[in-house]
Design a protein around this motif. Structure first.
Motif, PDB file in Angstrom:
ATOM      1  N   GLU A  96      48.427  41.328 -17.959  1.00 43.75           N
ATOM      2  CA  GLU A  96      50.100  40.978 -17.915  1.00 43.75           C
ATOM      3  C   GLU A  96      50.319  39.767 -18.696  1.00 43.75           C
ATOM      4  N   LEU A 103      48.768  47.970 -22.745  1.00 41.23           N
ATOM      5  CA  LEU A 103      49.366  48.935 -21.916  1.00 41.23           C
ATOM      6  C   LEU A 103      48.655  50.106 -21.152  1.00 41.23           C
ATOM      7  N   ASN A 106      47.262  51.094 -17.212  1.00 36.26           N
ATOM      8  CA  ASN A 106      47.563  52.294 -16.729  1.00 36.26           C
ATOM      9  C   ASN A 106      49.171  52.807 -16.995  1.00 36.26           C
ATOM     10  N   ARG A 107      49.650  52.250 -18.408  1.00 37.61           N
ATOM     11  CA  ARG A 107      51.116  52.743 -18.658  1.00 37.61           C
ATOM     12  C   ARG A 107      50.872  53.220 -20.034  1.00 37.61           C
ATOM     13  N   SER A 108      50.168  54.317 -20.017  1.00 40.24           N
ATOM     14  CA  SER A 108      49.989  55.173 -21.458  1.00 40.24           C
ATOM     15  C   SER A 108      51.392  55.708 -21.615  1.00 40.24           C
ATOM     16  N   SER A 109      52.007  56.131 -20.908  1.00 42.31           N
ATOM     17  CA  SER A 109      53.402  56.857 -21.203  1.00 42.31           C
ATOM     18  C   SER A 109      54.058  55.928 -21.760  1.00 42.31           C
ATOM     19  N   GLN A 110      54.296  54.717 -21.429  1.00 39.84           N
ATOM     20  CA  GLN A 110      55.012  53.511 -21.912  1.00 39.84           C
ATOM     21  C   GLN A 110      54.508  53.185 -23.344  1.00 39.84           C
TER      22      GLN A 110
END
Length: 91
Positions: free
Chosen positions: A24, A51, A55-59
């Motif tokens: 972060e 990202l 675990n924010r692969s879609s972002q």
């Protein structure tokens, strides 16, 4: 210019340490790096990497698609990241 380059180098080194232990915080550092060096795609690619770590692969995929859609002359490495993010195993 020398001071600016030192700042960019410091951001790069800091991100390398942060992306594993404090992802972060790495995002915050990458934001400062991008603001200082908007011509560089390296912090943008590193942001996508972080990202994915969070675990924010879609972002990351959404950002990569948007970036590559308006920046048609992006680096081949940036295009490779987009292709990597588009693979189903990354999501």
């Amino acid at each position: 210019e020398k001071l600016r380059q030192k700042f960019i180098d410091a951001c790069a080194a800091l991100v390398e340490r942060q992306k594993r232990q404090q992802p972060e915080e790495a995002l915050n550092t990458l934001e400062r790096w991008t603001a200082e060096a908007p011509e560089s795609e390296e912090p943008i690619r590193l942001r996508w990497e972080v990202l994915v770590t969070l675990n924010r692969s879609s972002q990351a995929l959404t950002e990569a698609e948007e970036y590559c859609s308006w920046n048609l002359n992006s680096d081949p490495e940036t295009r490779n990241w987009l292709e990597h993010l588009q693979k189903p195993t990354t999501r």
